[in-house]
Design a protein around this motif. Structure first.
Motif, PDB file in Angstrom:
ATOM      1  N   SER A 149       0.847  -1.190   0.000  1.00 17.84           N
ATOM      2  CA  SER A 149       0.000   0.000   0.000  1.00 17.84           C
ATOM      3  C   SER A 149       0.884   1.242   0.000  1.00 17.84           C
ATOM      4  O   SER A 149       2.103   1.168   0.213  1.00 17.84           O
ATOM      5  CB  SER A 149      -0.900   0.004   1.243  1.00 17.84           C
ATOM      6  OG  SER A 149      -0.133   0.274   2.406  1.00 17.84           O
ATOM      7  N   ARG A 284      -6.918  -9.289  -4.679  1.00 16.59           N
ATOM      8  CA  ARG A 284      -5.737  -9.839  -4.021  1.00 16.59           C
ATOM      9  C   ARG A 284      -4.507  -9.023  -4.384  1.00 16.59           C
ATOM     10  O   ARG A 284      -4.484  -8.321  -5.388  1.00 16.59           O
ATOM     11  CB  ARG A 284      -5.493 -11.295  -4.457  1.00 16.59           C
ATOM     12  CG  ARG A 284      -6.438 -12.298  -3.842  1.00 16.59           C
ATOM     13  CD  ARG A 284      -6.199 -13.689  -4.427  1.00 16.59           C
ATOM     14  NE  ARG A 284      -4.844 -14.187  -4.191  1.00 16.59           N
ATOM     15  CZ  ARG A 284      -4.441 -14.766  -3.069  1.00 16.59           C
ATOM     16  NH1 ARG A 284      -5.309 -14.921  -2.067  1.00 16.59           N
ATOM     17  NH2 ARG A 284      -3.208 -15.205  -2.941  1.00 16.59           N
ATOM     18  N   HIS A 285      -3.476  -9.154  -3.536  1.00 15.73           N
ATOM     19  CA  HIS A 285      -2.142  -8.652  -3.842  1.00 15.73           C
ATOM     20  C   HIS A 285      -1.233  -9.855  -4.020  1.00 15.73           C
ATOM     21  O   HIS A 285      -1.123 -10.698  -3.129  1.00 15.73           O
ATOM     22  CB  HIS A 285      -1.597  -7.790  -2.701  1.00 15.73           C
ATOM     23  CG  HIS A 285      -2.118  -6.398  -2.708  1.00 15.73           C
ATOM     24  ND1 HIS A 285      -1.939  -5.544  -1.649  1.00 15.73           N
ATOM     25  CD2 HIS A 285      -2.806  -5.694  -3.636  1.00 15.73           C
ATOM     26  CE1 HIS A 285      -2.505  -4.371  -1.921  1.00 15.73           C
ATOM     27  NE2 HIS A 285      -3.037  -4.451  -3.123  1.00 15.73           N
ATOM     28  N   THR A 293      -5.421 -11.900   0.204  1.00 12.93           N
ATOM     29  CA  THR A 293      -6.692 -11.267  -0.148  1.00 12.93           C
ATOM     30  C   THR A 293      -6.853  -9.996   0.669  1.00 12.93           C
ATOM     31  O   THR A 293      -6.722 -10.007   1.896  1.00 12.93           O
ATOM     32  CB  THR A 293      -7.863 -12.222   0.128  1.00 12.93           C
ATOM     33  OG1 THR A 293      -7.705 -13.402  -0.666  1.00 12.93           O
ATOM     34  CG2 THR A 293      -9.193 -11.565  -0.193  1.00 12.93           C
ATOM     35  N   VAL A 294      -7.134  -8.884  -0.014  1.00 14.76           N
ATOM     36  CA  VAL A 294      -7.319  -7.609   0.696  1.00 14.76           C
ATOM     37  C   VAL A 294      -8.770  -7.140   0.667  1.00 14.76           C
ATOM     38  O   VAL A 294      -9.175  -6.332   1.506  1.00 14.76           O
ATOM     39  CB  VAL A 294      -6.406  -6.503   0.118  1.00 14.76           C
ATOM     40  CG1 VAL A 294      -4.959  -6.773   0.454  1.00 14.76           C
ATOM     41  CG2 VAL A 294      -6.575  -6.371  -1.384  1.00 14.76           C
ATOM     42  N   LEU A 295      -9.547  -7.631  -0.285  1.00 13.81           N
ATOM     43  CA  LEU A 295     -10.966  -7.315  -0.339  1.00 13.81           C
ATOM     44  C   LEU A 295     -11.726  -8.600  -0.622  1.00 13.81           C
ATOM     45  O   LEU A 295     -11.287  -9.419  -1.438  1.00 13.81           O
ATOM     46  CB  LEU A 295     -11.273  -6.294  -1.447  1.00 13.81           C
ATOM     47  CG  LEU A 295     -10.665  -4.891  -1.328  1.00 13.81           C
ATOM     48  CD1 LEU A 295     -10.954  -4.088  -2.593  1.00 13.81           C
ATOM     49  CD2 LEU A 295     -11.195  -4.169  -0.103  1.00 13.81           C
ATOM     50  N   GLY A 317      -6.566  -2.114   2.147  1.00 18.45           N
ATOM     51  CA  GLY A 317      -7.162  -2.268   0.828  1.00 18.45           C
ATOM     52  C   GLY A 317      -7.872  -1.046   0.285  1.00 18.45           C
ATOM     53  O   GLY A 317      -8.583  -1.145  -0.719  1.00 18.45           O
ATOM     54  N   THR A 320      -6.461  -0.269  -3.142  1.00 18.90           N
ATOM     55  CA  THR A 320      -6.851  -1.391  -4.009  1.00 18.90           C
ATOM     56  C   THR A 320      -8.291  -1.241  -4.463  1.00 18.90           C
ATOM     57  O   THR A 320      -8.624  -1.502  -5.627  1.00 18.90           O
ATOM     58  CB  THR A 320      -6.664  -2.725  -3.267  1.00 18.90           C
ATOM     59  OG1 THR A 320      -5.298  -2.862  -2.877  1.00 18.90           O
ATOM     60  CG2 THR A 320      -7.048  -3.909  -4.154  1.00 18.90           C
TER      61      THR A 320
END
Length: 511
Positions: A149, A284-285, A293-295, A317, A320
Motif C-alpha cells: 500500500s 488480491r495482492h 486477499t485484501v478485499l 485495501g 486497491t
C-alpha cells in the motif's frame, strides 16, 4: 554539557526558476539529536529547501543568494563525485512520493538492504521493519512495490534510509497517507532516533499534530517571494508552540475561483438509482502462496451527488478498492455495473465513454504525470480526446480548471518537476475533472496539501456534487476534514461491531 556542532547550516537561501522564486531567504540549522520541522503552505519551497541540503536543485533552477553547508561541505559547489559519496554514506533523503524511488522489480527486503551500511545484513530487516511499524512476517519482505500500500511503501522507504545509518535524515511529508496511530508512532520513532543515535533530522509537514509531537524546532516558510520566518523552538523541546517572525500566509496560491465556497456546499439528498454498483467484489495482492486477499465480498452503491468516505488502517485495501473501481487492479469475483449496465473489470475492456465517466486521482501524482509534458498539455489531452475541443477552447478550459483547483493559469506552462507536491496533486485533480466524470475516485488527495488548500478542494468537490451530481469516493485518514462533506462511510477494517467492509451512514456533524 557542550552543544554539538551543527550538522548543516542554510543561510539566506533564495532559489529561482527563471523569474519565478521557488524559495526566499530561508535560514535554518540542523543539529545532531534534534528534529527540525519545516512547515508552510503548498508552494512555499519546503521540498526545494530539503533538496538543496543534498545539493539537488530542480532542473533549470539557480541560486539567487545564500549558502548551504552540510557536514562542513558547501554542497552547492561540491564536486559531483564527492557529492555522491556524501549522499551515499552520510545523508538519507526520503521524498514525498517514495514509491517512485523504489525499484519495482525488487522485493521489500532487498530494497532495504541494497544501499545499507556494512553492519546491516539480511537478518537486520525484521528489526528495521519493526522500527517503522511494518509486519515482520516474511510475506511482506517478499512483496514487490506493487504489492504494498502507499503507507507501506512510505515505511519501506524509511527503513531503507535508516539502514544506511545516516548522520542526517531528510523526510518530505513522511506521514502523508498514514493513519493517525501510525503518524504518532512515526513521530515517536523520529524523536527516539534523534536522541538515541544523534541523527540530525529535518522534515516537512502540513500536519500540526505531528509537528507538535516530534519537532524540537519549527521553520515556517512563507509563500515564495516573501521572506521566511526564523526557526523557533517547537513543542517537543518543552518551549511554547508559538511562531515569531513573518506571519504564515493563509494560502500558498491564489484562492479558488469561487471564494464563497469556503463553507461546505451540502448537496440535497438524491433518490436516484446508483451510478455505479459493486456486488461481491474481491481483490488480491500477489499471486500464488505468497499472495493475500485484501478485499472480499464487498458491496457498494455510489449515488449521484454523494460522497463516500473510505477509511481503515494502512494496508487494509483502500487504494486497491479505488484502483479496482477504475479498472486498474484485477478483481476476483464480483460484478460492477454503470447506470445499470454491466461494467468490465479491466480498464482495457471498457469503452472510451466508460473510462471517461470514472476517473481516479492517485495518491502519488508524481508517478502519474508525464514529466515531459507541460501542465497545459496534460489537461488538454482529455479535452481533445473526449470532447474534440479546438486549441482556443482548450486554452480557455485549461485556465478554468487550474483556477478551480487553486492554481494560477500561468502554471499551464510548467512541467511536473517545476511544481511542489501539493501543486502536482492539484494538477492531478484538474486532469480528472477535465473529463467531466460521473464518478471521481480520490485516493488521499489532500494529504500533501496545506489545510487552507485542502478545505478549498473539499469546497470545490461539494460544489461539483451539488451542481453536476458528481459521485465521489474519498480515501482519507483525515476524518476531521471530510466529516462536514461525507454522506456515508465505508470502513474496510471496522472495529465498531461492523464486519470489515461494512457500509454505514455517516453521523450528522454537529457544530
Amino acid at each position: 554539557m557542550s552543544t554539538p556542532s551543527p550538522a548543516a547550516t542554510v543561510t539566506g537561501l533564495s532559489i529561482s526558476l527563471g523569474d519565478t522564486p521557488l524559495l526566499s531567504d530561508a535560514t535554518l540549522t540542523l543539529t545532531p539529536g534534534r528534529v527540525q520541522a519545516i512547515t508552510g503552505p503548498s508552494g512555499a519551497g519546503k521540498t526545494t529547501l530539503l533538496s538543496a541540503l543534498i545539493g539537488a536543485l530542480p532542473p533549470g533552477a539557480h541560486i539567487a543568494s545564500g549558502s548551504v553547508t552540510v557536514l562542513d561541505h558547501d554542497v552547492l559547489t561540491l564536486a559531483p563525485d564527492r557529492l555522491r559519496q556524501l549522499r551515499r554514506h552520510r545523508i538519507a533523503f526520503v521524498g514525498q512520493d517514495p514509491g517512485s524511488g523504489l525499484n519495482p522489480r525488487m522485493r521489500a527486503a532487498r530494497i532495504v538492504t541494497e544501499t545499507a551500511a556494512a553492519a546491516v545484513t539480511r537478518t537486520t530487516v525484521p528489526e528495521l521493519f519493526r522500527l517503522v511499524r511494518l509486519p515482520t512476517d516474511q510475506r511482506l519482505e517478499r512483496r514487490r512495490t506493487a504489492g504494498l500500500s502507499g503507507g507501506q511503501q512510505r515505511r519501506v522507504a524509511l527503513a531503507r534510509a535508516l539502514a544506511r545509518r545516516p548522520g542526517i535524515l531528510l523526510l518530505d511529508e513522511p506521514t502523508a497517507g498514514l493513519d493517525p496511530a501510525l503518524r504518532d508512532d512515526i513521530a515517536d520513532l523520529l524523536r527516539d532516533l534523534a536522541g538515541r543515535d544523534g541523527i540530525a533530522i529535518a522534515l516537512t509537514s502540513h500536519d500540526p499534530h505531528f509537528v507538535a509531537r516530534c519537532a524540537d524546532d519549527v521553520l515556517t516558510l512563507a509563500t515564495a517571494g516573501a521572506p521566511a520566518g526564523p526557526p523557533v523552538p517547537g513543542p517537543a523541546s518543552g518551549a511554547p508552540a508559538h511562531r515569531t517572525g513573518t506571519p504564515e500566509p493563509e494560502l500558498a496560491e491564489p484562492e479558488l475561483a469561487e471564494p464563497e465556497l469556503a463553507e461546505p456546499v451540502q448537496a440535497e439528498p438524491v433518490q436516484a438509482e446508483p451510478v455505479l454498483s459493486v456486488r461481491g467484489l474481491g481483490a488480491r495482492h500477489g499471486r500464488g502462496p505468497g499472495g493475500r486477499t485484501v478485499l472480499a465480498g464487498l458491496d457498494l452503491d455510489l449515488h449521484p451527488g454523494t460522497l463516500t468516505t473510505v477509511v481503515g488502517p494502512s494496508g487494509c485495501g483502500k487504494t486497491t478498492l479505488v484502483r479496482a473501481l477504475a479498472g486498474l487492479h484485477g478483481t476476483i469475483g464480483g460484478t460492477l455495473s454503470l447506470d445499470g449496465s454491466p461494467l468490465a473489470g479491466p480498464y482495457r475492456r471498457r469503452t472510451r465513454d466508460q473510462r471517461r465517466r470514472i476517473q481516479l486521482v492517485p495518491q502519488n501524482p508524481l508517478g502519474a504525470l508525464n514529466p515531459a509534458h507541460t501542465v497545459g498539455a496534460t489537461l488538454t489531452r482529455p479535452l481533445r480526446l473526449h470532447f474534440g475541443l479546438s486549441a482556443e477552447q482548450c486554452e480557455s478550459r485549461v485556465a478554468e480548471l487550474l483556477t478551480a483547483v487553486g492554481l494560477p493559469p500561468d502554471h499551464a506552462g510548467r512541467r511536473p518537476h517545476e511544481l511542489s507536491g501539493g501543486q502536482r496533486q492539484r494538477v492531478s485533480i484538474a486532469r480528472a475533472l477535465a473529463a467531466e466524470p460521473d464518478v471521481l475516485l480520490c485516493d488521499e488527495v489532500t494529504s500533501a496539501l496545506d489545510p487552507a488548500t485542502a478545505l478549498g478542494i473539499m469546497a470545490l468537490l461539494s460544489a461539483l456534487r451539488a451542481e453536476r451530481g458528481l459521485a465521489v469516493v474519498f480515501v482519507t485518514h483525515d476524518q476531521g476534514l471530510i466529516a462536514p462533506h461525507t454522506d456515508r462511510v465505508l470502513d474496510l477494517a471496522a472495529s465498531d461491531g461492523h464486519a470489515p467492509g461494512a457500509e454505514r451512514q455517516a453521523q450528522p456533524v454537529r457544530g
